[in-house]
Design a protein around this motif. Structure first.
Motif, PDB file in Angstrom:
ATOM      1  N   GLY A  78       0.822  -1.196   0.000  1.00 52.23           N
ATOM      2  CA  GLY A  78       0.000   0.000   0.000  1.00 52.23           C
ATOM      3  C   GLY A  78       0.858   1.249   0.000  1.00 52.23           C
ATOM      4  O   GLY A  78       2.071   1.198  -0.257  1.00 52.23           O
ATOM      5  N   TYR A  79       0.213   2.381   0.295  1.00 53.95           N
ATOM      6  CA  TYR A  79       0.910   3.670   0.292  1.00 53.95           C
ATOM      7  C   TYR A  79       0.572   4.454   1.552  1.00 53.95           C
ATOM      8  O   TYR A  79      -0.555   4.404   2.052  1.00 53.95           O
ATOM      9  CB  TYR A  79       0.515   4.495  -0.938  1.00 53.95           C
ATOM     10  CG  TYR A  79       1.102   3.984  -2.229  1.00 53.95           C
ATOM     11  CD1 TYR A  79       2.327   4.459  -2.692  1.00 53.95           C
ATOM     12  CD2 TYR A  79       0.454   3.006  -2.976  1.00 53.95           C
ATOM     13  CE1 TYR A  79       2.877   3.986  -3.872  1.00 53.95           C
ATOM     14  CE2 TYR A  79       0.996   2.518  -4.148  1.00 53.95           C
ATOM     15  CZ  TYR A  79       2.223   3.019  -4.595  1.00 53.95           C
ATOM     16  OH  TYR A  79       2.764   2.542  -5.758  1.00 53.95           O
ATOM     17  N   LEU A  80       1.566   5.171   2.048  1.00 53.63           N
ATOM     18  CA  LEU A  80       1.381   6.108   3.144  1.00 53.63           C
ATOM     19  C   LEU A  80       1.503   7.519   2.588  1.00 53.63           C
ATOM     20  O   LEU A  80       2.356   7.795   1.735  1.00 53.63           O
ATOM     21  CB  LEU A  80       2.440   5.891   4.231  1.00 53.63           C
ATOM     22  CG  LEU A  80       2.442   4.523   4.921  1.00 53.63           C
ATOM     23  CD1 LEU A  80       3.626   4.437   5.883  1.00 53.63           C
ATOM     24  CD2 LEU A  80       1.131   4.288   5.655  1.00 53.63           C
ATOM     25  N   ASP A  81       0.646   8.400   3.062  1.00 50.10           N
ATOM     26  CA  ASP A  81       0.659   9.784   2.597  1.00 50.10           C
ATOM     27  C   ASP A  81       1.526  10.648   3.503  1.00 50.10           C
ATOM     28  O   ASP A  81       1.592  10.441   4.717  1.00 50.10           O
ATOM     29  CB  ASP A  81      -0.760  10.353   2.586  1.00 50.10           C
ATOM     30  CG  ASP A  81      -1.688   9.596   1.651  1.00 50.10           C
ATOM     31  OD1 ASP A  81      -1.171   8.978   0.698  1.00 50.10           O
ATOM     32  OD2 ASP A  81      -2.906   9.608   1.879  1.00 50.10           O
ATOM     33  N   ALA A  82       2.182  11.624   2.905  1.00 51.95           N
ATOM     34  CA  ALA A  82       2.985  12.580   3.674  1.00 51.95           C
ATOM     35  C   ALA A  82       2.932  13.931   2.992  1.00 51.95           C
ATOM     36  O   ALA A  82       2.901  14.016   1.753  1.00 51.95           O
ATOM     37  CB  ALA A  82       4.430  12.106   3.784  1.00 51.95           C
ATOM     38  N   GLU A  83       2.917  14.979   3.799  1.00 48.75           N
ATOM     39  CA  GLU A  83       3.015  16.336   3.264  1.00 48.75           C
ATOM     40  C   GLU A  83       4.447  16.805   3.462  1.00 48.75           C
ATOM     41  O   GLU A  83       4.945  16.910   4.582  1.00 48.75           O
ATOM     42  CB  GLU A  83       2.054  17.284   3.974  1.00 48.75           C
ATOM     43  CG  GLU A  83       2.069  18.688   3.380  1.00 48.75           C
ATOM     44  CD  GLU A  83       1.123  19.642   4.087  1.00 48.75           C
ATOM     45  OE1 GLU A  83       1.413  20.860   4.095  1.00 48.75           O
ATOM     46  OE2 GLU A  83       0.111  19.170   4.628  1.00 48.75           O
ATOM     47  N   LEU A  84       5.124  17.085   2.352  1.00 51.53           N
ATOM     48  CA  LEU A  84       6.520  17.484   2.390  1.00 51.53           C
ATOM     49  C   LEU A  84       6.664  18.836   1.714  1.00 51.53           C
ATOM     50  O   LEU A  84       6.446  18.969   0.513  1.00 51.53           O
ATOM     51  CB  LEU A  84       7.395  16.447   1.675  1.00 51.53           C
ATOM     52  CG  LEU A  84       7.249  14.989   2.142  1.00 51.53           C
ATOM     53  CD1 LEU A  84       8.088  14.064   1.277  1.00 51.53           C
ATOM     54  CD2 LEU A  84       7.633  14.851   3.606  1.00 51.53           C
ATOM     55  N   CYS A  85       6.991  19.838   2.506  1.00 45.99           N
ATOM     56  CA  CYS A  85       7.144  21.205   1.980  1.00 45.99           C
ATOM     57  C   CYS A  85       5.904  21.662   1.215  1.00 45.99           C
ATOM     58  O   CYS A  85       5.996  22.261   0.143  1.00 45.99           O
ATOM     59  CB  CYS A  85       8.372  21.312   1.088  1.00 45.99           C
ATOM     60  SG  CYS A  85       9.908  21.042   1.939  1.00 45.99           S
ATOM     61  N   GLY A  86       4.751  21.333   1.751  1.00 39.43           N
ATOM     62  CA  GLY A  86       3.510  21.763   1.130  1.00 39.43           C
ATOM     63  C   GLY A  86       3.082  20.920  -0.052  1.00 39.43           C
ATOM     64  O   GLY A  86       2.044  21.196  -0.660  1.00 39.43           O
ATOM     65  N   GLU A  87       3.859  19.904  -0.389  1.00 37.75           N
ATOM     66  CA  GLU A  87       3.511  19.028  -1.506  1.00 37.75           C
ATOM     67  C   GLU A  87       3.062  17.665  -0.977  1.00 37.75           C
ATOM     68  O   GLU A  87       3.530  17.199   0.059  1.00 37.75           O
ATOM     69  CB  GLU A  87       4.708  18.859  -2.449  1.00 37.75           C
ATOM     70  CG  GLU A  87       5.122  20.149  -3.141  1.00 37.75           C
ATOM     71  CD  GLU A  87       6.199  19.910  -4.188  1.00 37.75           C
ATOM     72  OE1 GLU A  87       6.190  18.814  -4.801  1.00 37.75           O
ATOM     73  OE2 GLU A  87       7.042  20.791  -4.387  1.00 37.75           O
ATOM     74  N   PHE A  88       2.181  17.041  -1.721  1.00 35.17           N
ATOM     75  CA  PHE A  88       1.658  15.726  -1.354  1.00 35.17           C
ATOM     76  C   PHE A  88       2.558  14.646  -1.936  1.00 35.17           C
ATOM     77  O   PHE A  88       2.903  14.664  -3.112  1.00 35.17           O
ATOM     78  CB  PHE A  88       0.237  15.568  -1.888  1.00 35.17           C
ATOM     79  CG  PHE A  88      -0.365  14.217  -1.646  1.00 35.17           C
ATOM     80  CD1 PHE A  88      -0.805  13.849  -0.382  1.00 35.17           C
ATOM     81  CD2 PHE A  88      -0.483  13.298  -2.678  1.00 35.17           C
ATOM     82  CE1 PHE A  88      -1.371  12.600  -0.158  1.00 35.17           C
ATOM     83  CE2 PHE A  88      -1.040  12.048  -2.466  1.00 35.17           C
ATOM     84  CZ  PHE A  88      -1.481  11.704  -1.198  1.00 35.17           C
TER      85      PHE A  88
END
Length: 292
Positions: free
Chosen positions: A23-33
């Motif tokens: 599967g996939y985990l979501d992360a917000e990095l420097c305002g980007e998805f």
């Protein structure tokens, strides 16, 4: 009388504890998805074990090891940003491609989904990321295990990026042969399917192959090791080029201890000798869990 069968929802199929799911985990990095790809195994409510891979591999290198740990742990293997099926770090990420950046992205993604500390294992580049993670997020890392620690000599620092220089595509396909020879040299006895997987992953990650090695060289690992307060197990196989770093690494760690892998174990030990790795990790991590 209507003889048609009424639709009923299918029964939920529970996977075996040893089943590997993806599967996939979501992360917000420097305002980007961004999305980080993972493999998981075991009961999700069990103690969390986080596995971090070497370069240029992916979480695929842990497919043989994961079921061996799944009886006691929920095992989560992450594709480092830019590798496997994970998104790369955003171009605006502070510091560019770095071990600190990899660790931060992984921490954000994992902690957003699993709100509890982890037992962390890293191999080679994964060991560098694991050290950074324990240094930056001490409350998140319950214990650390390092295979092939990246406490490098000056000679190794000079040679490492050169060993991963980008191989440009060639119309005649010569780049495939050059990459194949590079990866076969790591372990000429490895299964051909393993070398083929690694060659494909090396081309998939592109410039991240060389960049990640440069990131390992640039990591200020000595003060990080000296500051880590969690219990840490350190080991390497007899044919691992980083074996000489085991004892110096243990000496720097406040709570470090050394262990041994077989003399014939090399860079692909997690693929080729997973039982030997599990025999070190399982009792060590269980000891930490039982201590509370």
């Amino acid at each position: 009388m209507d003889q048609r069968r009424r639709w009923e929802p299918a029964a939920v199929i529970e996977p075996f504890p040893s089943t590997i799911r993806r599967g996939y985990l979501d992360a917000e990095l420097c305002g980007e998805f961004a999305q980080l790809h993972f493999r998981s195994c075991g009961r999700e409510e069990a103690p969390l074990v986080l596995l971090l891979h070497q370069t240029p591999s992916s979480s695929a290198m842990y497919q043989n090891l994961m079921p061996l740990l799944a009886r006691d742990f929920f095992v989560l293997a992450i594709d480092t940003p830019g590798f496997g099926n994970s998104d790369p770090l955003p171009a605006t990420f502070p510091g560019g491609i770095s071990i600190a950046g990899f660790a931060d992205a992984i921490y954000r993604a994992v902690s957003s989904k699993f709100d509890r500390p982890a037992l962390v294992f890293g191999h080679h580049t994964g060991a560098a990321i694991a050290v950074q993670l324990a240094f930056d997020q001490p409350a998140f890392v319950r214990a650390l295990a390092l295979s092939g620690p990246t406490l490098l000599t000056d000679e190794q620092k000079a040679a490492l990026p050169l060993a991963a220089q980008t191989i440009a595509a060639d119309a005649e396909g010569a780049h495939w042969q050059r990459m194949w020879q590079r990866l076969r040299a790591k372990d000429p006895q490895a299964e051909l399917s393993l070398s083929q997987r690694e060659a494909l992953l090396a081309f998939t990650c592109g410039d991240y192959y060389e960049a990640s090695y440069r990131a390992v060289v640039e990591q200020d690992v000595v003060p990080q090791l000296a500051a880590i307060q969690c219990p840490t197990l350190v080991f390497a196989g007899g044919r691992d080029l980083l074996r000489a770093a085991v004892e110096p690494t243990v000496q720097l760690l406040p709570k470090g201890r050394a262990a041994e892998l077989p003399e014939d174990a090399g860079t692909y030990v997690c693929d080729r000798q997973p039982a030997a790795v599990a025999e070190l990790l399982q009792p060590f991590f269980l000891e930490i869990v039982r201590a509370g």
